[in-house]
Design a protein around this motif. Structure first.
Motif, PDB file in Angstrom:
ATOM      1  N   ALA A  70       9.534   5.560  13.133  1.00 45.25           N
ATOM      2  CA  ALA A  70       9.307   6.182  11.827  1.00 45.25           C
ATOM      3  C   ALA A  70      10.633   6.473  11.134  1.00 45.25           C
ATOM      4  CB  ALA A  70       8.495   7.465  11.993  1.00 45.25           C
ATOM      5  N   GLY A  71      11.599   6.953  11.893  1.00 48.24           N
ATOM      6  CA  GLY A  71      12.922   7.208  11.320  1.00 48.24           C
ATOM      7  C   GLY A  71      13.583   5.930  10.838  1.00 48.24           C
ATOM      8  N   PHE A  72      13.394   4.855  11.580  1.00 46.28           N
ATOM      9  CA  PHE A  72      13.977   3.576  11.183  1.00 46.28           C
ATOM     10  C   PHE A  72      13.322   3.054   9.903  1.00 46.28           C
ATOM     11  CE2 PHE A  72      14.068  -1.090  11.275  1.00 46.28           C
ATOM     12  CZ  PHE A  72      15.440  -1.295  11.320  1.00 46.28           C
ATOM     13  N   VAL A  73      11.995   3.185   9.810  1.00 50.30           N
ATOM     14  CA  VAL A  73      11.291   2.746   8.602  1.00 50.30           C
ATOM     15  C   VAL A  73      11.765   3.557   7.395  1.00 50.30           C
ATOM     16  CG1 VAL A  73       9.048   2.644   7.458  1.00 50.30           C
ATOM     17  CG2 VAL A  73       9.271   1.893   9.832  1.00 50.30           C
ATOM     18  N   LEU A  74      11.919   4.868   7.571  1.00 52.65           N
ATOM     19  CA  LEU A  74      12.400   5.711   6.475  1.00 52.65           C
ATOM     20  C   LEU A  74      13.806   5.306   6.053  1.00 52.65           C
ATOM     21  CD1 LEU A  74      12.103   8.132   4.600  1.00 52.65           C
ATOM     22  CD2 LEU A  74      12.915   9.593   6.470  1.00 52.65           C
ATOM     23  N   ALA A  75      14.680   5.057   7.028  1.00 49.68           N
ATOM     24  CA  ALA A  75      16.044   4.626   6.714  1.00 49.68           C
ATOM     25  C   ALA A  75      16.033   3.290   5.978  1.00 49.68           C
ATOM     26  CB  ALA A  75      16.863   4.524   7.996  1.00 49.68           C
ATOM     27  N   SER A  76      15.138   2.405   6.390  1.00 49.14           N
ATOM     28  CA  SER A  76      15.034   1.107   5.730  1.00 49.14           C
ATOM     29  C   SER A  76      14.586   1.271   4.283  1.00 49.14           C
ATOM     30  CB  SER A  76      14.050   0.207   6.492  1.00 49.14           C
ATOM     31  OG  SER A  76      14.458   0.006   7.831  1.00 49.14           O
ATOM     32  N   LEU A  77      13.608   2.145   4.077  1.00 49.93           N
ATOM     33  CA  LEU A  77      13.123   2.404   2.714  1.00 49.93           C
ATOM     34  C   LEU A  77      14.242   2.934   1.825  1.00 49.93           C
ATOM     35  CD1 LEU A  77       9.660   4.044   3.500  1.00 49.93           C
ATOM     36  CD2 LEU A  77      10.013   1.934   2.216  1.00 49.93           C
TER      37      LEU A  77
ATOM     38  N   LEU B 135      13.007  -7.064  16.892  1.00 49.54           N
ATOM     39  CA  LEU B 135      11.796  -6.407  16.394  1.00 49.54           C
ATOM     40  C   LEU B 135      12.115  -5.420  15.273  1.00 49.54           C
ATOM     41  CD1 LEU B 135       9.871  -5.792  19.743  1.00 49.54           C
ATOM     42  CD2 LEU B 135       9.393  -7.515  17.986  1.00 49.54           C
ATOM     43  N   LEU B 136      13.178  -4.622  15.459  1.00 53.51           N
ATOM     44  CA  LEU B 136      13.563  -3.681  14.401  1.00 53.51           C
ATOM     45  C   LEU B 136      14.003  -4.429  13.147  1.00 53.51           C
ATOM     46  CD1 LEU B 136      15.506  -0.885  16.333  1.00 53.51           C
ATOM     47  CD2 LEU B 136      13.205  -0.775  15.354  1.00 53.51           C
ATOM     48  N   GLY B 137      14.709  -5.514  13.346  1.00 55.89           N
ATOM     49  CA  GLY B 137      15.136  -6.298  12.195  1.00 55.89           C
ATOM     50  C   GLY B 137      13.955  -6.860  11.419  1.00 55.89           C
ATOM     51  N   LEU B 138      12.923  -7.289  12.121  1.00 58.87           N
ATOM     52  CA  LEU B 138      11.731  -7.807  11.450  1.00 58.87           C
ATOM     53  C   LEU B 138      10.970  -6.692  10.736  1.00 58.87           C
ATOM     54  CD1 LEU B 138      10.450 -10.369  14.120  1.00 58.87           C
ATOM     55  CD2 LEU B 138      11.723 -10.821  12.011  1.00 58.87           C
ATOM     56  N   VAL B 139      10.978  -5.482  11.315  1.00 59.66           N
ATOM     57  CA  VAL B 139      10.377  -4.336  10.626  1.00 59.66           C
ATOM     58  C   VAL B 139      11.105  -4.084   9.306  1.00 59.66           C
ATOM     59  CG1 VAL B 139      10.074  -1.828  10.713  1.00 59.66           C
ATOM     60  CG2 VAL B 139       9.471  -3.220  12.698  1.00 59.66           C
TER      61      VAL B 139
ATOM     62  N   VAL C 103      10.120  -6.716   6.693  1.00 59.51           N
ATOM     63  CA  VAL C 103       8.804  -6.501   6.095  1.00 59.51           C
ATOM     64  C   VAL C 103       8.861  -5.367   5.065  1.00 59.51           C
ATOM     65  CG1 VAL C 103       6.441  -5.752   6.549  1.00 59.51           C
ATOM     66  CG2 VAL C 103       7.544  -7.413   8.067  1.00 59.51           C
ATOM     67  N   VAL C 104       9.513  -4.268   5.442  1.00 58.41           N
ATOM     68  CA  VAL C 104       9.630  -3.125   4.523  1.00 58.41           C
ATOM     69  C   VAL C 104      10.361  -3.554   3.249  1.00 58.41           C
ATOM     70  CG1 VAL C 104      10.721  -0.874   4.186  1.00 58.41           C
ATOM     71  CG2 VAL C 104       9.524  -1.375   6.332  1.00 58.41           C
ATOM     72  N   ALA C 105      11.464  -4.261   3.425  1.00 59.65           N
ATOM     73  CA  ALA C 105      12.262  -4.686   2.278  1.00 59.65           C
ATOM     74  C   ALA C 105      11.486  -5.657   1.397  1.00 59.65           C
ATOM     75  CB  ALA C 105      13.563  -5.328   2.760  1.00 59.65           C
ATOM     76  N   PHE C 106      10.739  -6.572   2.003  1.00 56.58           N
ATOM     77  CA  PHE C 106      10.004  -7.565   1.217  1.00 56.58           C
ATOM     78  C   PHE C 106       8.922  -6.893   0.369  1.00 56.58           C
ATOM     79  CE2 PHE C 106       6.788 -11.076   0.869  1.00 56.58           C
ATOM     80  CZ  PHE C 106       7.552 -11.877   0.039  1.00 56.58           C
ATOM     81  N   VAL C 107       8.227  -5.905   0.936  1.00 59.56           N
ATOM     82  CA  VAL C 107       7.198  -5.189   0.177  1.00 59.56           C
ATOM     83  C   VAL C 107       7.820  -4.486  -1.033  1.00 59.56           C
ATOM     84  CG1 VAL C 107       5.563  -3.270   0.242  1.00 59.56           C
ATOM     85  CG2 VAL C 107       5.651  -4.903   2.135  1.00 59.56           C
TER      86      VAL C 107
END
Length: 217
Positions: A5-12, A163-167, A170-174
Motif C-alpha cells: 500500500a505504501g508503494f502504491v501511494l508513493a507511485s501515485l 513485481l513492484l515495478g509492474l505495480v 499499472v498505476v502510472a498507466f491508469v
C-alpha cells in the motif's frame, strides 16, 4: 500488505507530480486529440517497462558506481526536451485553414506540424521522454529498493523488484490515461483560428524549454 500500500501511494505521488511524462501526454492530447494522448501514454509506459527491466538487471548498481552515467542521462533528457520545445516553437499553422467545431482539431493545414505527428513518432517521442526522465530513473535507483525486504536470495529479490515495478507501471498507466482524456477535453477550448494554433505551439514550446532547464540543473 502495508508495504505494498505504501508503494502504491508513493507511485501515485510520483506520477501525479508534474514532470516531463505528464506534460508530454497532456500537450500531445491538447494538440492532436485523445488518440495521440493514448498513444503517448502507451509510449511513456513502454519506457517504464524498460526502466523496470533495467533495474531488475542491475542497472541501478551500474549508475551508483558510475555517477557520470546518471549525469549524462539527465543532460540527454534535458536536451531532448529542449529539442521538442524548439520544434513546437518553429511550428506554423497555415493561414487559410479551417477548424472542426465539434472536436476543436484543425482541418487541413490548421494544425501545426508538431501536432500532425503520426502515431509512430508520437509513440517514439513518448518512450524517449520517459527513458531520459531523471525522476523515473531516481525512483527505480533510490526509492524502489526501500520496499524490498533484506536477506532474500538474489533471484527472489529480482522477482520481487519485477513485481513492484509492474505495480508501478499499472498505476502510472491508469493515471496517464486520465491525463490523456484531460488533455483531449481541453483541446476544443484551445484550438480554433490559426492565431490560437500559433499561441498553443508557443505555449507548448515554452513549457518544454522550461522543463529542460529544470531537468538540467
Amino acid at each position: 500488505m502495508t508495504s505494498l500500500a505504501g508503494f502504491v501511494l508513493a507511485s501515485l505521488l510520483l506520477v501525479a507530480v508534474p514532470g516531463p511524462n505528464l506534460v508530454y501526454i497532456v500537450t500531445r492530447s491538447v494538440q492532436q486529440g485523445r488518440r495521440a494522448g493514448l498513444v503517448s501514454a502507451l509510449g511513456v509506459e513502454t519506457g517504464t517497462l524498460v526502466h523496470v527491466l533495467a533495474a531488475v538487471g542491475g542497472a541501478g548498481t551500474l549508475i551508483t558506481e558510475h555517477p557520470l552515467a546518471f549525469t549524462v542521462l539527465r543532460h540527454a533528457g534535458a536536451a531532448y526536451l529542449a529539442y521538442l520545445g524548439v520544434r513546437a516553437l518553429l511550428a506554423r499553422p497555415s493561414p487559410d485553414a479551417e477548424v472542426d467545431p465539434a472536436s476543436g482539431v484543425g482541418i487541413g493545414e490548421a494544425v501545426p506540424p508538431v501536432a500532425r505527428a503520426g502515431p509512430l513518432r508520437v509513440y517514439r517521442d513518448a518512450v524517449l521522454v520517459n527513458l531520459l526522465n531523471p525522476k523515473v530513473i531516481l525512483f527505480f535507483l533510490a526509492f524502489l529498493p526501500q520496499f524490498l525486504p533484506t536477506g532474500l536470495p538474489p533471484g527472489r529479490m529480482r522477482v520481487r523488484m519485477l513485481l513492484l515495478g509492474l505495480v508501478f507501471l499499472v498505476v502510472a498507466f491508469v493515471l496517464d490515461l486520465g491525463y490523456a482524456f484531460l488533455g483531449a477535453a481541453l483541446a476544443g477550448r484551445m484550438h480554433g483560428t490559426p492565431r490560437r494554433e500559433l499561441r498553443l505551439s508557443r505555449l507548448v514550446g515554452g513549457v518544454y524549454l522550461g522543463l529542460a532547464v529544470l531537468v538540467s540543473v
